[in-house]
Each structure stands twice: as C-alpha cells, then as structure tokens.
Design a protein around this motif. Structure first.
Motif, short mmCIF file in Angstrom:
data_model
loop_
_atom_site.label_atom_id
_atom_site.label_comp_id
_atom_site.label_asym_id
_atom_site.label_seq_id
_atom_site.Cartn_x
_atom_site.Cartn_y
_atom_site.Cartn_z
N TYR A 64 13.76 -60.55 25.50
CA TYR A 64 12.74 -60.69 26.55
C TYR A 64 13.32 -60.67 27.96
CZ TYR A 64 9.34 -61.64 22.95
OH TYR A 64 8.51 -61.52 21.86
N ARG A 65 14.51 -60.24 28.11
CA ARG A 65 15.21 -60.20 29.40
C ARG A 65 14.62 -59.12 30.30
NH1 ARG A 65 21.54 -60.05 30.28
NH2 ARG A 65 21.60 -58.79 32.14
N THR A 66 14.35 -59.48 31.57
CA THR A 66 13.85 -58.53 32.56
C THR A 66 14.72 -58.66 33.81
OG1 THR A 66 11.59 -58.84 31.76
CG2 THR A 66 11.84 -57.85 33.94
N SER A 67 15.38 -57.57 34.19
CA SER A 67 16.22 -57.60 35.39
C SER A 67 15.35 -57.55 36.63
CB SER A 67 17.18 -56.42 35.39
OG SER A 67 18.06 -56.50 34.31
N LEU A 68 15.79 -58.26 37.65
CA LEU A 68 15.08 -58.18 38.94
C LEU A 68 15.49 -56.89 39.65
CD1 LEU A 68 15.22 -61.80 40.42
CD2 LEU A 68 13.24 -60.57 39.57
N PRO A 69 14.55 -56.24 40.30
CA PRO A 69 14.88 -54.99 41.00
C PRO A 69 15.98 -55.23 42.04
CG PRO A 69 12.52 -55.46 41.11
CD PRO A 69 13.18 -56.63 40.48
N GLN A 70 16.92 -54.33 42.12
CA GLN A 70 18.01 -54.33 43.10
C GLN A 70 19.00 -55.47 42.92
OE1 GLN A 70 15.94 -54.30 46.84
NE2 GLN A 70 15.15 -52.23 46.54
N HIS A 71 18.94 -56.19 41.79
CA HIS A 71 19.90 -57.26 41.51
C HIS A 71 20.34 -57.11 40.06
CE1 HIS A 71 18.86 -59.29 45.26
NE2 HIS A 71 17.58 -59.10 44.96
N ASP A 72 21.51 -56.54 39.86
CA ASP A 72 21.92 -56.21 38.51
C ASP A 72 22.22 -57.44 37.64
OD1 ASP A 72 24.12 -56.72 40.12
OD2 ASP A 72 25.45 -55.38 38.99
N ARG A 73 22.59 -58.55 38.22
CA ARG A 73 22.94 -59.73 37.41
C ARG A 73 21.85 -60.81 37.39
NH1 ARG A 73 29.18 -61.22 37.14
NH2 ARG A 73 29.85 -59.23 36.30
N LEU A 74 20.78 -60.63 38.12
CA LEU A 74 19.70 -61.61 38.13
C LEU A 74 18.61 -61.17 37.15
CD1 LEU A 74 19.36 -62.46 41.93
CD2 LEU A 74 20.61 -63.71 40.17
N VAL A 75 18.25 -62.08 36.25
CA VAL A 75 17.26 -61.76 35.22
C VAL A 75 16.20 -62.86 35.13
CG1 VAL A 75 18.86 -60.37 33.85
CG2 VAL A 75 18.66 -62.82 33.40
N THR A 76 15.04 -62.46 34.65
CA THR A 76 13.96 -63.42 34.40
C THR A 76 13.50 -63.21 32.96
OG1 THR A 76 12.22 -61.92 35.11
CG2 THR A 76 13.17 -63.37 36.80
N PHE A 77 12.71 -64.16 32.49
CA PHE A 77 12.15 -64.10 31.14
C PHE A 77 10.66 -64.45 31.21
CE2 PHE A 77 16.55 -65.52 31.14
CZ PHE A 77 17.15 -64.53 30.38
N PRO A 78 9.85 -63.61 31.89
CA PRO A 78 8.45 -63.97 32.16
C PRO A 78 7.58 -64.09 30.92
CG PRO A 78 8.90 -61.71 32.83
CD PRO A 78 10.22 -62.32 32.45
N GLU A 79 7.91 -63.39 29.84
CA GLU A 79 7.08 -63.48 28.64
C GLU A 79 7.30 -64.79 27.88
OE1 GLU A 79 9.06 -60.81 29.22
OE2 GLU A 79 7.63 -59.22 29.63
N ILE A 80 8.42 -65.46 28.13
CA ILE A 80 8.74 -66.66 27.38
C ILE A 80 8.04 -67.89 27.95
CG2 ILE A 80 10.58 -68.18 26.61
CD1 ILE A 80 12.42 -65.77 26.53
N ALA A 81 8.23 -68.13 29.24
CA ALA A 81 7.62 -69.33 29.83
C ALA A 81 7.58 -69.20 31.35
CB ALA A 81 8.40 -70.58 29.44
#
Length: 177
Positions: A64-81
C-alpha cells in the motif's frame, strides 16, 4: 420478464458474494492496520523487515506504499489509515531512510484535502485512536451491511413465492414434467 428479473437478482447476489470475499480478506489485515496505527500514534519508527525477510506489517506497507510526488524517499499509506484533525484528514508521511522499504521514520503528515505537508509538532496531540480513520477496518462495517441486506432480501423473496400466482405456475410446471 420474470427470467430477466431473476437473472438480475442472481448477478447482484454474485457481485455481493465477491465483495464479501474481498472484505473478509481485508478483515484479516485489521491486526496489521492496528499495529501500523499504534506506531504512528506513538510516533515510532517502523522496522518492516527482519533478517529473514519482510514482516507481515512490512508486506502490508510494501503493498500500500504511495510515494509523494517529487520526493523519492517520502511515502504515505493512505489506504491503510488516516486521522481526522483540526487541519483536516491527515495521513502519516514516512521517510524510507535506507531506500529499500525496510526502515521507515515518521517525517510528518500529509493533509489529504489541501494536499500539503503538516508538521508532527502541529498536530501531535490529535494523532490518537479516537481520531483514527482506518479504511481497512471499515470493511467490517461493509460486510455486516451486505449480510443484513441479504437477510432483509430473503423474506421478501419467500413472500413473493408464496403468492397464489407463483404457486399455480410452479404446480403447472411440475405437472408438465
């Protein structure tokens, strides 16, 4: 005409069965969702792998990992919580600090509506279980809704079949065999 109506109902029931199977799969992930939420609420780093491979939580995060645009190492998991805060709905932003998806450090939060970053210090006190919105946990609510809908539909079907018109057609069909 009755055949078309019957076909539509069968198609609807098949779709509901598929949805129910999907929801049960999601329900099995709830303990991992809660583990993830606990890490976020305690502002802890997440170790997603052991020497033997990915942990169950690590596999969930990888999926469920989603990378933030223009930031290769920053990720979110919006589907989880996500969490409802005074600034709106936010999801945690983690830094994948080794670049392999095995070690995550909480970097901040992302406001879903405004699409902008929020500092941890700004909403630290609001990230708690009472404000949590676990999208996968909602699957349980949906499963119960589907089941109750199906239960409500069954008595209606039985009532319809007991009408004299349907009974007579069924008797004629049996006699014609």
């Amino acid at each position: 005409m009755l055949d078309k109506e019957f076909e539509k109902r069968l198609d609807f029931i098949n779709v509901l069965d598929k949805l129910k199977a999907l929801f049960y799969k999601l329900l099995s992930m709830i303990p991992l969702v809660r583990e993830f939420a606990k890490f976020v609420e305690e502002k802890k780093d997440i170790r997603a792998a052991s020497p033997y491979g990915y942990t169950p939580l690590g596999r969930l995060l990888r999926e469920y990992r989603t990378s933030l645009p223009q930031h290769d190492r920053l990720v979110t998991f919006p589907e989880i919580a996500s969490w409802q805060t005074s600034t709106g709905e936010v999801v945690p932003v983690y830094e994948d600090y080794n670049g392999r998806g095995t070690e995550y450090r909480l970097a901040g939060f992302w406001n879903v509506q405004k699409e902008q970053a929020v500092k941890v210090s700004e909403i630290r006190e609001e990230i708690m279980p009472e404000n949590r919105i676990c999208t996968l946990e909602l699957a349980e609510v949906y499963v119960k809704a589907v089941e109750s809908f199906m239960e409500d539909m069954e008595p209606e079907e039985r009532t319809r079949e007991n009408r004299p018109m349907y009974q007579r057609q069924n008797e004629e069909y049996i006699q014609g065999r």
